[in-house]
Design a protein around this motif. Sequence first.
Motif, mmCIF file in Angstrom:
data_model
loop_
_atom_site.group_PDB
_atom_site.id
_atom_site.type_symbol
_atom_site.label_atom_id
_atom_site.label_comp_id
_atom_site.label_asym_id
_atom_site.label_seq_id
_atom_site.Cartn_x
_atom_site.Cartn_y
_atom_site.Cartn_z
ATOM 1 N N VAL A 49 67.261 -91.928 -21.222
ATOM 2 C CA VAL A 49 66.433 -90.767 -21.575
ATOM 3 C C VAL A 49 65.772 -90.201 -20.327
ATOM 4 C CG1 VAL A 49 64.403 -89.962 -22.855
ATOM 5 C CG2 VAL A 49 65.977 -91.574 -23.929
ATOM 6 N N ARG A 50 65.229 -91.094 -19.495
ATOM 7 C CA ARG A 50 64.544 -90.655 -18.291
ATOM 8 C C ARG A 50 65.519 -89.913 -17.373
ATOM 9 N NH1 ARG A 50 61.313 -95.178 -15.429
ATOM 10 N NH2 ARG A 50 63.396 -95.923 -14.948
ATOM 11 N N SER A 51 66.714 -90.444 -17.263
ATOM 12 C CA SER A 51 67.718 -89.803 -16.435
ATOM 13 C C SER A 51 68.099 -88.427 -16.997
ATOM 14 C CB SER A 51 68.918 -90.745 -16.320
ATOM 15 O OG SER A 51 70.096 -90.018 -16.205
ATOM 16 N N ALA A 52 68.195 -88.315 -18.324
ATOM 17 C CA ALA A 52 68.486 -87.021 -18.952
ATOM 18 C C ALA A 52 67.370 -86.018 -18.666
ATOM 19 C CB ALA A 52 68.677 -87.196 -20.461
ATOM 20 N N ILE A 53 66.131 -86.490 -18.710
ATOM 21 C CA ILE A 53 64.987 -85.617 -18.441
ATOM 22 C C ILE A 53 64.986 -85.173 -16.979
ATOM 23 C CG2 ILE A 53 62.452 -85.530 -18.301
ATOM 24 C CD1 ILE A 53 62.444 -87.371 -20.808
ATOM 25 N N ASN A 54 65.261 -86.105 -16.073
ATOM 26 C CA ASN A 54 65.329 -85.755 -14.655
ATOM 27 C C ASN A 54 66.423 -84.737 -14.378
ATOM 28 O OD1 ASN A 54 63.207 -87.369 -13.909
ATOM 29 N ND2 ASN A 54 64.473 -89.094 -13.299
ATOM 30 N N ASN A 55 67.566 -84.917 -15.012
ATOM 31 C CA ASN A 55 68.666 -83.969 -14.827
ATOM 32 C C ASN A 55 68.321 -82.594 -15.373
ATOM 33 O OD1 ASN A 55 70.294 -85.792 -13.478
ATOM 34 N ND2 ASN A 55 71.269 -86.518 -15.334
ATOM 35 N N THR A 56 67.592 -82.574 -16.484
ATOM 36 C CA THR A 56 67.139 -81.308 -17.044
ATOM 37 C C THR A 56 66.178 -80.637 -16.068
ATOM 38 O OG1 THR A 56 67.346 -82.226 -19.262
ATOM 39 C CG2 THR A 56 66.080 -80.191 -19.037
ATOM 40 N N GLY A 57 65.292 -81.435 -15.486
ATOM 41 C CA GLY A 57 64.363 -80.909 -14.490
ATOM 42 C C GLY A 57 65.096 -80.307 -13.314
ATOM 43 N N LYS A 58 66.141 -80.983 -12.858
ATOM 44 C CA LYS A 58 66.942 -80.471 -11.742
ATOM 45 C C LYS A 58 67.613 -79.155 -12.120
ATOM 46 C CE LYS A 58 67.986 -84.976 -9.859
ATOM 47 N NZ LYS A 58 68.965 -86.054 -10.094
ATOM 48 N N ALA A 59 68.112 -79.085 -13.344
ATOM 49 C CA ALA A 59 68.765 -77.858 -13.812
ATOM 50 C C ALA A 59 67.765 -76.702 -13.839
ATOM 51 C CB ALA A 59 69.378 -78.068 -15.198
ATOM 52 N N ILE A 60 66.557 -76.982 -14.313
ATOM 53 C CA ILE A 60 65.504 -75.960 -14.359
ATOM 54 C C ILE A 60 65.162 -75.509 -12.942
ATOM 55 C CG2 ILE A 60 63.044 -75.571 -14.875
ATOM 56 C CD1 ILE A 60 63.445 -77.424 -17.325
ATOM 57 N N LEU A 61 65.070 -76.480 -12.040
ATOM 58 C CA LEU A 61 64.746 -76.206 -10.649
ATOM 59 C C LEU A 61 65.801 -75.318 -9.995
ATOM 60 C CD1 LEU A 61 62.411 -77.016 -8.909
ATOM 61 C CD2 LEU A 61 63.634 -79.099 -8.275
ATOM 62 N N LYS A 62 67.072 -75.682 -10.184
ATOM 63 C CA LYS A 62 68.172 -74.902 -9.603
ATOM 64 C C LYS A 62 68.138 -73.478 -10.120
ATOM 65 C CE LYS A 62 71.442 -78.619 -8.804
ATOM 66 N NZ LYS A 62 72.551 -79.368 -9.426
ATOM 67 N N GLN A 63 67.920 -73.347 -11.418
ATOM 68 C CA GLN A 63 67.886 -72.027 -12.034
ATOM 69 C C GLN A 63 66.717 -71.221 -11.479
ATOM 70 O OE1 GLN A 63 68.060 -72.142 -16.312
ATOM 71 N NE2 GLN A 63 66.899 -70.261 -16.368
ATOM 72 N N HIS A 64 65.576 -71.888 -11.351
ATOM 73 C CA HIS A 64 64.380 -71.220 -10.859
ATOM 74 C C HIS A 64 64.594 -70.737 -9.426
ATOM 75 C CE1 HIS A 64 60.179 -70.184 -10.698
ATOM 76 N NE2 HIS A 64 60.019 -70.905 -9.603
ATOM 77 N N ILE A 65 65.208 -71.604 -8.615
ATOM 78 C CA ILE A 65 65.449 -71.232 -7.223
ATOM 79 C C ILE A 65 66.416 -70.059 -7.154
ATOM 80 C CG2 ILE A 65 66.522 -72.002 -5.062
ATOM 81 C CD1 ILE A 65 65.282 -74.812 -5.742
ATOM 82 N N SER A 66 67.483 -70.124 -7.944
ATOM 83 C CA SER A 66 68.496 -69.075 -7.835
ATOM 84 C C SER A 66 68.032 -67.738 -8.391
ATOM 85 C CB SER A 66 69.797 -69.513 -8.506
ATOM 86 O OG SER A 66 69.570 -69.791 -9.862
ATOM 87 N N HIS A 67 67.056 -67.744 -9.307
ATOM 88 C CA HIS A 67 66.564 -66.483 -9.855
ATOM 89 C C HIS A 67 65.223 -66.105 -9.234
ATOM 90 C CE1 HIS A 67 69.767 -66.202 -12.715
ATOM 91 N NE2 HIS A 67 69.526 -67.416 -13.145
ATOM 92 N N CYS A 68 64.194 -66.817 -9.687
ATOM 93 C CA CYS A 68 62.816 -66.443 -9.363
ATOM 94 C C CYS A 68 62.522 -66.449 -7.872
ATOM 95 C CB CYS A 68 61.855 -67.381 -10.071
ATOM 96 S SG CYS A 68 62.183 -67.490 -11.837
ATOM 97 N N ILE A 69 62.955 -67.505 -7.180
ATOM 98 C CA ILE A 69 62.577 -67.640 -5.782
ATOM 99 C C ILE A 69 63.252 -66.587 -4.912
ATOM 100 C CG2 ILE A 69 62.633 -69.177 -3.773
ATOM 101 C CD1 ILE A 69 60.399 -69.723 -5.912
#
Length: 98
Positions: free
Chosen positions: A52-72
Amino acid sequence: MSSHTHKHHHDPEEMKAIVNRLSKAIGHLESVKRMVEDDKDCTEVLIQLAAVRSAINNTGKAILKQHISHCIVHAVQDGDEEAIQELNEAIDKFMKNS
């Protein structure tokens, strides 16, 4: 939090994928809770919890990548230092707990 105006850059498809990932992680965590309630083997509970923790971390990474590619990208174009600072703080918090 300051009110950034770049909310509309999020791709609905990507958002849906992230919501799905979170739903899966929530379902997984619920099943771990049931394992504990049913007094299942501790080792098995820990293994599932790690998953579960690994799934949450991967979700966080996905959110981060998306945020960087759009918002940043937009923040850089607009010279929005504050958005970049906020992202850095969020990364620090996220990394600390992973």
